[in-house]
Scaffold this motif. Structure first.
Motif, PDB file in Angstrom:
ATOM      1  N   LYS A  51       1.868   1.678  -3.857  1.00 48.39           N
ATOM      2  CA  LYS A  51       0.608   2.054  -3.897  1.00 48.39           C
ATOM      3  C   LYS A  51       0.555   3.561  -4.082  1.00 48.39           C
ATOM      4  N   MET A  52       0.800   4.113  -2.408  1.00 49.86           N
ATOM      5  CA  MET A  52      -0.001   5.308  -1.966  1.00 49.86           C
ATOM      6  C   MET A  52       1.870   6.412  -2.289  1.00 49.86           C
ATOM      7  N   ARG A  63     -10.089  12.107  -3.967  1.00 49.67           N
ATOM      8  CA  ARG A  63     -10.046  11.398  -5.147  1.00 49.67           C
ATOM      9  C   ARG A  63      -8.377   9.797  -3.863  1.00 49.67           C
ATOM     10  N   GLN A  93      -9.253   1.838  -1.873  1.00 46.62           N
ATOM     11  CA  GLN A  93      -8.981   0.654  -2.805  1.00 46.62           C
ATOM     12  C   GLN A  93      -7.072   0.119  -2.171  1.00 46.62           C
ATOM     13  N   ALA A  94      -5.624   0.227  -1.974  1.00 51.70           N
ATOM     14  CA  ALA A  94      -4.733   0.180  -1.945  1.00 51.70           C
ATOM     15  C   ALA A  94      -4.967  -0.751  -0.495  1.00 51.70           C
ATOM     16  N   TYR A 135       1.786  10.069  -2.827  1.00 48.59           N
ATOM     17  CA  TYR A 135       1.213  10.877  -1.759  1.00 48.59           C
ATOM     18  C   TYR A 135       2.125  11.791  -0.622  1.00 48.59           C
ATOM     19  N   HIS A 188      -8.223   6.418  -3.344  1.00 40.20           N
ATOM     20  CA  HIS A 188      -7.111   5.155  -3.529  1.00 40.20           C
ATOM     21  C   HIS A 188      -6.340   5.009  -2.551  1.00 40.20           C
ATOM     22  N   THR A 239       0.926  -1.362  -0.040  1.00 36.93           N
ATOM     23  CA  THR A 239      -0.351   0.223   0.254  1.00 36.93           C
ATOM     24  C   THR A 239       0.716   1.234  -0.056  1.00 36.93           C
TER      25      THR A 239
END
Length: 291
Positions: free
Chosen positions: A144-145, A202, A209-210, A148, A206, A141
């Motif tokens: 994926k993030m 958003r 989903q992660a 940010y 996200h 995760t």
């Protein structure tokens, strides 16, 4: 019927007395609402967030159990810059944050004031502090993030690290609906002046989903409705997101809900959060089989 009525008020046997209330807060139990506001005020300006309160009254004794969550939003890496101004600003921001010993002193003064106001001999305040680190979030995760969390997006996405830790706690069932609602209330509605609420929503999508593999909850639903965006003729807008299932029509299902409303430049906005956990439902079934 289950969708229109408040789910907590329909389940008095399954939910403790401190959570029974109307749409906004615990108005039926005035003392718990005052304590909730007092503990929330003690946590102001720190990384510690208030979660829940429960009160137990005896003959000459009152014991208050509070649950606080200590987040660590700042990265362990030091901030390096060629400009001296940027370094000074980062150091000043770190000094402004209230530390845990100062917060403990606030809680100590709160117990003394409660003892004077109530007139009881013994008032004990027992607090369970849960620590939340970015290490608790799985590495997949974080990859994926990563957009940010990067240091050059620190000012734009202030809520990134803190938000990931909170949402991972929420999907594990370690957080009540109150903390999730306050997270949305603080960040999304504060960012609507600069029209950056879209980036926040958003980020939330996200993040959910992660964190699909971490989910241990039966279901979670967040709904925001109102005038939180600049639109023609002041039309209201709705935003929803759901994870899993929510059996609102079943009275046996233990659902924790919290509803709030705030005012923005464009009008009023309502926020609703529902949480449904499998563990509480299984515990209740086991108790009934024993009886």
């Amino acid at each position: 019927m289950g969708h229109k009525a408040h789910p907590v008020s329909l389940r008095p046997n399954l939910v403790p007395v401190t959570r029974i209330g109307r749409w906004d807060e615990t108005r039926l139990n005035f003392v718990t609402s005052l304590l909730k506001n007092a503990l929330q005020g003690c946590c102001h300006g720190s990384d510690v967030k208030f979660d829940s309160v429960s009160i137990y009254q005896y003959h000459n004794k009152i014991i208050i159990y509070g649950l606080l969550i200590h987040f660590h939003p700042r990265s362990p890496k030091q901030f390096f810059s060629r400009r001296k101004k940027d370094v000074k600003r980062s150091q000043q921001d770190e000094k402004k944050v209230v530390s845990w010993p100062r917060l403990a002193n606030r809680l100590n003064t709160l117990t003394k004031t409660l003892q004077k106001l109530i007139g009881v001999k013994i008032v004990k305040l027992r607090i369970n502090r849960r620590l939340a680190f970015s290490r608790g979030v799985p590495k997949e995760t974080l990859k994926k993030m990563g957009f940010y969390i990067k240091p050059y997006h620190k000012k734009k996405y202030i809520y990134a690290r803190y938000g990931l830790q909170l949402l991972s706690f929420a999907l594990k069932g370690k957080v009540t609906s109150y903390t999730i609602a306050s997270f949305f209330k603080i960040h999304m509605l504060a960012l609507q002046r600069q029209q950056k609420h879209r980036d926040f929503l958003r980020f939330v999508v996200h993040a959910f989903q992660a964190l699909e593999k971490v989910t241990r909850l039966g279901g979670l639903k967040i709904k925001v409705k109102g005038r939180f965006a600049p639109r023609a003729k002041a039309r209201s807008r709705t935003w929803k997101y759901q994870v899993g299932k929510l059996p609102l029509a079943q009275f046996r299902a233990p659902i924790d809900a919290y509803y709030t409303s705030t005012q923005t430049e464009y009008g009023s906005v309502g926020l609703k959060v529902w949480l449904y956990s499998y563990k509480e439902c299984n515990e209740l079934r086991s108790i009934k089989t024993k009886c």
